[in-house]
Design a protein around this motif. Structure first.
Motif, PDB file in Angstrom:
ATOM      1  N   TYR A  79       0.930  -1.050  -0.104  1.00  0.00           N
ATOM      2  CA  TYR A  79      -0.054  -0.133   0.089  1.00  0.00           C
ATOM      3  C   TYR A  79       1.005   1.321   0.171  1.00  0.00           C
ATOM      4  O   TYR A  79       0.597   1.997  -0.744  1.00  0.00           O
ATOM      5  N   GLN A  80       1.937   1.289   0.838  1.00  0.00           N
ATOM      6  CA  GLN A  80       2.785   2.478   1.008  1.00  0.00           C
ATOM      7  C   GLN A  80       3.504   2.509  -0.207  1.00  0.00           C
ATOM      8  O   GLN A  80       3.625   3.745  -0.746  1.00  0.00           O
TER       9      GLN A  80
ATOM     10  N   THR B 246      -2.162   0.925  11.712  1.00  0.00           N
ATOM     11  CA  THR B 246      -1.481   1.311  10.263  1.00  0.00           C
ATOM     12  C   THR B 246      -1.179   2.718  10.256  1.00  0.00           C
ATOM     13  O   THR B 246      -1.797   3.433  11.226  1.00  0.00           O
TER      14      THR B 246
ATOM     15  N   GLU C 165      -4.935   2.608   4.568  1.00  0.00           N
ATOM     16  CA  GLU C 165      -3.828   1.494   4.672  1.00  0.00           C
ATOM     17  C   GLU C 165      -4.586   0.228   5.226  1.00  0.00           C
ATOM     18  O   GLU C 165      -4.687  -0.777   4.762  1.00  0.00           O
TER      19      GLU C 165
END
Lengths: 49, 473
Positions: A36-37, B233, B238
């Motif tokens: 995701y990051q 998170t 996320e």
């Protein structure tokens, strides 16, 4: 009903979260967190260009 | 144990048996289901009542409706009472074939996934949150709803979902594991460490077995206190991304574990052991169909339903039907037919000769089948089943009629199968002398102790007859 609407109650999960399954889920979450990051970083990079 | 709501003398209320959830408990009377929500559960109730997803599920009949009752004495203690419509006949996972467990899992996962988008979730994921209305699963535990912590990427109920749905279905797929028997003795399903020993060695290291059972079983050896710390998170997106992916992965696993139709000794029983010529079968079917249309029962119990041919006739006549059979594969086949055709039939794996016993803590969490069925039905059908009860299970005929009289308030459609019948003879396996006393007059005499004989049909050229009996008042 007003009481229901304003009630803020901490989570009280009572189901056994397991041990092996929990660890497996945390490992999966960590991996997906990185994905995701990375995606987020790449999206930002593209926007700057 | 919390006290149950006040009940009038006429309204017998069961003790509160849903005691595990600190958020509240349910009490059931003959016509009403009252849920008392304790202060700890108000947030959960609110999560359900304010959820558009929940409203949508209620509208399509997949979630039980909830009506808040006027504040009573309990309000002073910070409690709220709500009422749910009663599901006509409660059934439990230890009475479901694997395909019904799979349907319950699909609903649980569908609800969890849909709630994710509105920042909510389910705090537990167990088959006991589900009841069946006819063949359709209904989610009934409204206190299972919760507002998720936005940064939490872990579905705590995931392990329970695996133990109680995915792993039993996997074991069934791999080994024919009887999932309904599991739930009679193990409320919380089967843990990976226990399941891994039951898997064929060759399958343990391949998906989905690997991720569902083998790796979690080995990971369990690394258990420590830090494991259960809340995780967070960096941002809510996320956590949402992780959980959405997790639910998709569970969905794929569940789809792969869908039970396949299978044959059993009973699936093709009528074809393998034909008890009727086509003409005889047509006469029997016509008699039962005409009888059901005349008596118009509202709740029918079909004992030994097999392929459900007569259950469907009863459903067609407007009845709500509970069909029981001891063979999970025939019950699964009937569930598939009822679900596809929209018949009001609830098929259950119940052996009438050894009915489901009471289960759970103090034997009070799940009532036994007979307790639930007593006087619930206005018609019982026992077609081509009495010889199995008498010969295979060796139950005296008089006791069979006593049991039937306790289940139905009015009608019985029953088939007499005499000792000269080829199937009776085959079941007796040389013990025919034990049944020398058995004949139509003996059958009639037994029936007349509790019932009046209203009508009957002799099946031509056979030692069989179909009766319509009415219970004596």
């Amino acid at each position: 009903m007003a009481l229901l609407i304003v009630a803020v109650v901490p989570l009280k999960a009572y189901a056994d979260p397991g041990s092996g399954w929990m660890l497996w889920q945390i490992a999966g979450a960590a991996f997906l967190g990185v994905v995701y990051q990375c995606r987020k970083f790449l999206t930002r990079l593209r926007k700057r260009r | 144990m919390p006290e149950v709501p006040h009940a009038s003398e006429e309204e017998k209320v069961t003790p509160a048996v849903s005691f595990r959830d600190p958020g509240g408990y349910v009490s059931v009377s003959k016509d009403r289901v009252i849920r008392t929500v304790l202060p700890d559960g108000l947030g959960n109730l609110n999560a359900c009542l304010s959820s558009p997803v929940a409203r949508n599920f209620v509208a399509r009949g997949a979630l039980i409706a909830t009506h808040t009752l006027h504040p009573g004495p309990a309000a002073t203690r910070g409690e709220v009472q709500v009422e749910h419509p009663r599901i006509p006949f409660a059934s439990y996972p230890h009475e479901w074939p694997p395909v019904m467990l799979h349907a319950a899992a699909q609903l649980t996962l569908e609800l969890s996934s849909a709630l994710l988008d509105e920042g909510r979730g389910l705090k537990d994921a167990t088959p006991t949150n589900i009841l069946f209305r006819g063949p359709s699963p209904v989610f009934v535990d409204v206190l299972s709803f919760e507002n998720r912590a936005p940064l939490d990427p872990i579905w705590l109920a995931g392990a329970q979902f695996a133990r109680t749905f995915l792993i039993p279905l996997l074991l069934h797929r791999r080994t024919g594991f009887p999932v309904h028997e599991l739930f009679l003795f193990q409320r919380d399903g089967i843990a990976p460490a226990e399941a891994v020993r039951r898997l064929p060695r060759a399958r343990r290291w391949f998906p989905p077995d690997l991720g569902l059972v083998t790796l979690p079983a080995y990971a369990a050896r690394l258990e420590n206190d830090r494991l259960y710390r809340p995780r967070q998170t960096r941002d809510a997106g996320e956590a949402q991304f992780i959980l959405a992916h997790h639910f998709r992965a569970l969905r794929k696993k569940l789809d792969r574990l869908a039970p396949r139709p299978a044959a059993s000794a009973w699936s093709n029983y009528e074809a393998a052991c034909p008890s009727y010529s086509p003409e005889q079968h047509a006469a029997k079917r016509q008699f039962v169909e005409r009888t059901l249309r005349e008596i118009k029962p509202s709740r029918v119990l079909d004992v030994g339903s097999n392929n459900g041919e007569f259950s469907m006739l009863a459903a067609d006549a407007g009845a709500s039907v509970v069909s029981i059979d001891r063979d999970p594969e025939t019950v699964a086949a009937l569930w598939r037919s009822a679900n596809a055709g929209g018949f009001a039939i609830l098929p259950l794996v119940v052996d009438f000769a050894r009915p489901t016993p009471p289960a759970g803590w103090l034997g009070r969490e799940h009532a036994g089948f007979l307790e639930r069925a007593e006087s619930f039905f206005d018609c019982a059908m026992l077609l081509a089943v009495i010889h199995h009860l008498m010969v295979t299970d060796q139950i005296p005929l008089a006791q069979i009629f006593d049991a039937i009289a306790a289940l139905t308030t009015r009608w019985v459609v029953i088939e007499y199968v005499g000792p000269r019948d080829p199937l009776f003879h085959r079941l007796a396996r040389g013990r025919d002398a034990l049944y020398r006393w058995y004949s139509r007059p003996a059958f009639d005499e037994c029936a007349r102790r509790s019932f009046d004989i209203v009508n009957f049909l002799d099946i031509q050229s056979s030692d069989r007859a179909i009766y319509l009996l009415r219970r004596k008042s």
